[in-house]
Design a protein around this motif. Structure first.
Motif, PDB file in Angstrom:
ATOM      1  N   ASP A  92      67.821 -10.537   1.672  1.00 17.70           N
ATOM      2  CA  ASP A  92      68.902  -9.714   2.238  1.00 17.70           C
ATOM      3  C   ASP A  92      68.470  -9.081   3.552  1.00 17.70           C
ATOM      4  OD1 ASP A  92      70.321 -10.372  -0.006  1.00 17.70           O
ATOM      5  OD2 ASP A  92      70.144  -8.406  -0.972  1.00 17.70           O
ATOM      6  N   LEU A  93      67.214  -8.653   3.619  1.00 21.83           N
ATOM      7  CA  LEU A  93      66.702  -8.049   4.851  1.00 21.83           C
ATOM      8  C   LEU A  93      66.555  -9.088   5.959  1.00 21.83           C
ATOM      9  CD1 LEU A  93      63.968  -5.652   3.380  1.00 21.83           C
ATOM     10  CD2 LEU A  93      66.273  -5.074   4.163  1.00 21.83           C
ATOM     11  N   ILE A  94      66.270 -10.335   5.574  1.00 21.63           N
ATOM     12  CA  ILE A  94      66.195 -11.403   6.576  1.00 21.63           C
ATOM     13  C   ILE A  94      67.572 -11.635   7.198  1.00 21.63           C
ATOM     14  CG2 ILE A  94      65.811 -13.882   6.901  1.00 21.63           C
ATOM     15  CD1 ILE A  94      63.632 -13.719   4.774  1.00 21.63           C
ATOM     16  N   GLN A  95      68.602 -11.638   6.365  1.00 19.03           N
ATOM     17  CA  GLN A  95      69.964 -11.848   6.864  1.00 19.03           C
ATOM     18  C   GLN A  95      70.393 -10.726   7.802  1.00 19.03           C
ATOM     19  OE1 GLN A  95      72.556 -12.444   3.510  1.00 19.03           O
ATOM     20  NE2 GLN A  95      71.631 -14.398   2.943  1.00 19.03           N
ATOM     21  N   SER A  96      69.964  -9.504   7.504  1.00 17.27           N
ATOM     22  CA  SER A  96      70.309  -8.375   8.376  1.00 17.27           C
ATOM     23  C   SER A  96      69.315  -8.210   9.520  1.00 17.27           C
ATOM     24  CB  SER A  96      70.371  -7.082   7.556  1.00 17.27           C
ATOM     25  OG  SER A  96      69.106  -6.796   6.962  1.00 17.27           O
ATOM     26  N   GLU A  97      68.388  -9.165   9.649  1.00 18.00           N
ATOM     27  CA  GLU A  97      67.396  -9.205  10.723  1.00 18.00           C
ATOM     28  C   GLU A  97      66.466  -7.992  10.706  1.00 18.00           C
ATOM     29  OE1 GLU A  97      69.451  -9.806  14.409  1.00 18.00           O
ATOM     30  OE2 GLU A  97      69.986 -11.879  13.932  1.00 18.00           O
ATOM     31  N   HIS A  98      66.144  -7.513   9.500  1.00 14.97           N
ATOM     32  CA  HIS A  98      65.186  -6.424   9.354  1.00 14.97           C
ATOM     33  C   HIS A  98      63.849  -6.917   8.810  1.00 14.97           C
ATOM     34  CE1 HIS A  98      68.888  -3.919   9.563  1.00 14.97           C
ATOM     35  NE2 HIS A  98      68.066  -3.075  10.154  1.00 14.97           N
ATOM     36  N   PHE A  99      63.772  -8.201   8.485  1.00 12.06           N
ATOM     37  CA  PHE A  99      62.516  -8.763   7.994  1.00 12.06           C
ATOM     38  C   PHE A  99      62.365 -10.175   8.546  1.00 12.06           C
ATOM     39  CE2 PHE A  99      59.258 -10.197   5.039  1.00 12.06           C
ATOM     40  CZ  PHE A  99      58.504  -9.039   4.863  1.00 12.06           C
ATOM     41  N   ARG A 100      61.142 -10.477   9.004  1.00 10.28           N
ATOM     42  CA  ARG A 100      60.885 -11.766   9.626  1.00 10.28           C
ATOM     43  C   ARG A 100      60.852 -12.876   8.576  1.00 10.28           C
ATOM     44  NH1 ARG A 100      58.736 -11.968  14.851  1.00 10.28           N
ATOM     45  NH2 ARG A 100      57.824 -13.977  14.278  1.00 10.28           N
ATOM     46  N   GLU A 101      61.550 -13.955   8.891  1.00 16.17           N
ATOM     47  CA  GLU A 101      61.612 -15.076   7.957  1.00 16.17           C
ATOM     48  C   GLU A 101      60.256 -15.745   7.800  1.00 16.17           C
ATOM     49  OE1 GLU A 101      64.644 -18.817   7.042  1.00 16.17           O
ATOM     50  OE2 GLU A 101      64.594 -17.894   9.034  1.00 16.17           O
ATOM     51  N   ASP A 102      59.493 -15.861   8.914  1.00 13.66           N
ATOM     52  CA  ASP A 102      58.188 -16.529   8.828  1.00 13.66           C
ATOM     53  C   ASP A 102      57.205 -15.699   7.995  1.00 13.66           C
ATOM     54  OD1 ASP A 102      58.108 -14.517  10.692  1.00 13.66           O
ATOM     55  OD2 ASP A 102      57.288 -15.726  12.327  1.00 13.66           O
TER      56      ASP A 102
END
Length: 447
Positions: A289-299
């Motif tokens: 969820d944080l990746i989708q909101s751009e608060h956590f790096r996917e890599d």
């Protein structure tokens, strides 16, 4: 000894030599092979008849048997790199009247995974033996502190025993209060890093502008000295990042570099240091969820999620409730210095029917408070907080249609839940709804 060996038939001695050790070799004073068992030959892919009489270093790669013959010093549990993997071997000199006449060697563990697995099991056994001697002030946790025998908990414990010896990062997912820190401590204490520090950082409790220095330290400047960060403190041990989803994005970049290269770069410094740290992260919300909101790096997510432990909420493991409650109840009684207390049946009924949104942490707080609030020997329901004693409303038949009655009941449940849990995120979790579904229902009933 000589009389005993004379009485043992040769075929018995041969069976002992073939099976007493998995792989076994004997050399003479010139480091030539006198004997090697068949299992070892099969692994080495050599013919035993051809191997006997040859110098040992021509048959076994990277062997150090000749060094033992020359020095007379034994090698115990010595790493031996052979055929692309490390093994652990014992090498013992053979002496007659003080003179070295040869040496024998045995492979104790065929690869280091065998050793790590045994090491983890031994540590767990020692924990069980010494559990009663642990100090009451001990702030760390071990796998024996994780109570419950449900399938979910047994599966997590088994996974911990398997992955603890490795250096791989671990992600622990679970709602707030489910005891994620206990699982992190258990991994550390069953690992080969257990004699090194376990450093915890609560990423949500430290202001974002200070978190980078807290973790990575700060280089020396003209006005301030060098500051070592928590990662430096954890060198050789384990770094536990609680609420890892709260890490600012720039810090996530540096953490990813640390995981990929083992290099640490302090703030205000161009110098990098090599550190040996295992990272365990904990999150109380899905990092996707944080990746989708751009608060956590996917890599970074893909780097840490290969081993993920999903800790279930207490309401989904109620078969463990009695064991957990009994353990916490006993701890609370001892800490309060009370001789004997029992839970009234009605009190236990309230505890088991409550949904425990705060999970194990909330249960522990309720039990501790009840113990201190009770002056007699029995804990009655009046020692429990109001939310625990609130019963669910039951449906009463009426002249309304089923659809109307269901809507009325749904509206009441929503109102009651929001009254107890004004935070809509918490309310959605309790009701088992997604946030979008909850908002749709709130809009429908104008709540």
């Amino acid at each position: 000894m000589e009389r005993w060996t004379m009485n043992v038939p040769e075929y018995v001695l041969m069976q002992i030599l073939e099976n007493a050790f998995q792989w076994f070799v004997v050399v003479d004073q010139n480091a030539r092979i006198l004997y090697i068992n068949e299992n070892y030959c099969k692994f080495l892919e050599v013919d035993r008849e051809e191997a006997i009489g040859k110098p040992v270093d021509e048959v076994i790669e990277n062997t150090r048997m000749h060094e033992v013959v020359q020095s007379g010093e034994e090698h115990i549990a010595s790493p031996h790199f052979i055929k692309g993997t490390y093994m652990l071997a014992n090498r013992i000199p053979i002496k007659v009247d003080g003179t070295i006449v040869g040496a024998f060697g045995s492979v104790v563990f065929r690869d280091l995974h065998d050793w790590h697995h045994l090491s983890s099991n031994v540590k767990q056994t020692l924990e069980k033996i010494n559990i009663t001697s642990l100090s009451s002030e001990e702030t760390s946790y071990r796998i024996s502190d994780i109570k419950g025998s449900s399938q979910a908990i047994r599966s997590i414990k088994k996974t911990i025993q398997m992955i603890a010896p490795s250096d791989l990062p671990v992600l622990i997912q679970g709602e707030s209060g489910t005891g994620k820190e206990m699982f992190a401590h258990s991994i550390h204490h069953l690992s080969d890093r257990s004699d090194k520090p376990l450093i915890k950082v609560n990423c949500a409790a430290i202001p974002p502008d200070l978190l980078e220095v807290e973790l990575f330290g700060r280089g020396k400047t003209s006005t301030s000295p060098e500051v070592k960060g928590r990662i430096h403190m954890a060198d050789g041990g384990t770094l536990f990042l609680d609420d890892i989803g709260s890490l600012p994005l720039p810090v996530q970049v540096k953490l990813l570099r640390l995981l990929n290269t083992g290099e640490l770069q302090s703030s205000n410094s161009h110098q990098t240091d090599k550190v040996n740290v295992r990272v365990i992260g904990a999150a109380n919300q899905p990092l996707t969820d944080l990746i989708q909101s751009e608060h956590f790096r996917e890599d970074l997510f893909y780097r840490i999620q290969a081993i993920t432990l999903h800790v279930p909420p207490l309401r989904e493991r109620m078969e463990d409730f009695s064991e957990i409650t009994s353990y916490m109840f006993h701890q609370a009684i001892v800490k309060a210095g009370k001789r004997s207390l029992v839970l009234a049946k009605e009190t236990m009924d309230y505890l088991t029917s409550y949904h425990w949104p705060g999970n194990i942490r909330e249960l522990q707080s309720v039990i501790q408070a009840a113990v201190y609030l009770t002056s007699g020997n029995i804990i009655y329901p009046d020692a429990l907080p109001p939310q625990v004693k609130q019963r669910n409303a039951y449906y009463t038949p009426s002249s309304r249609t089923l659809a109307e009655s269901l809507e009325e009941l749904e509206e009441k449940i929503l109102k009651d839940t929001l009254q107890q849990f004004p935070n809509k995120k918490d309310a959605a979790i309790i009701l088992g709804l997604s946030k979008s579904t909850l908002y749709e229902k709130l809009k429908k009933y104008e709540l």
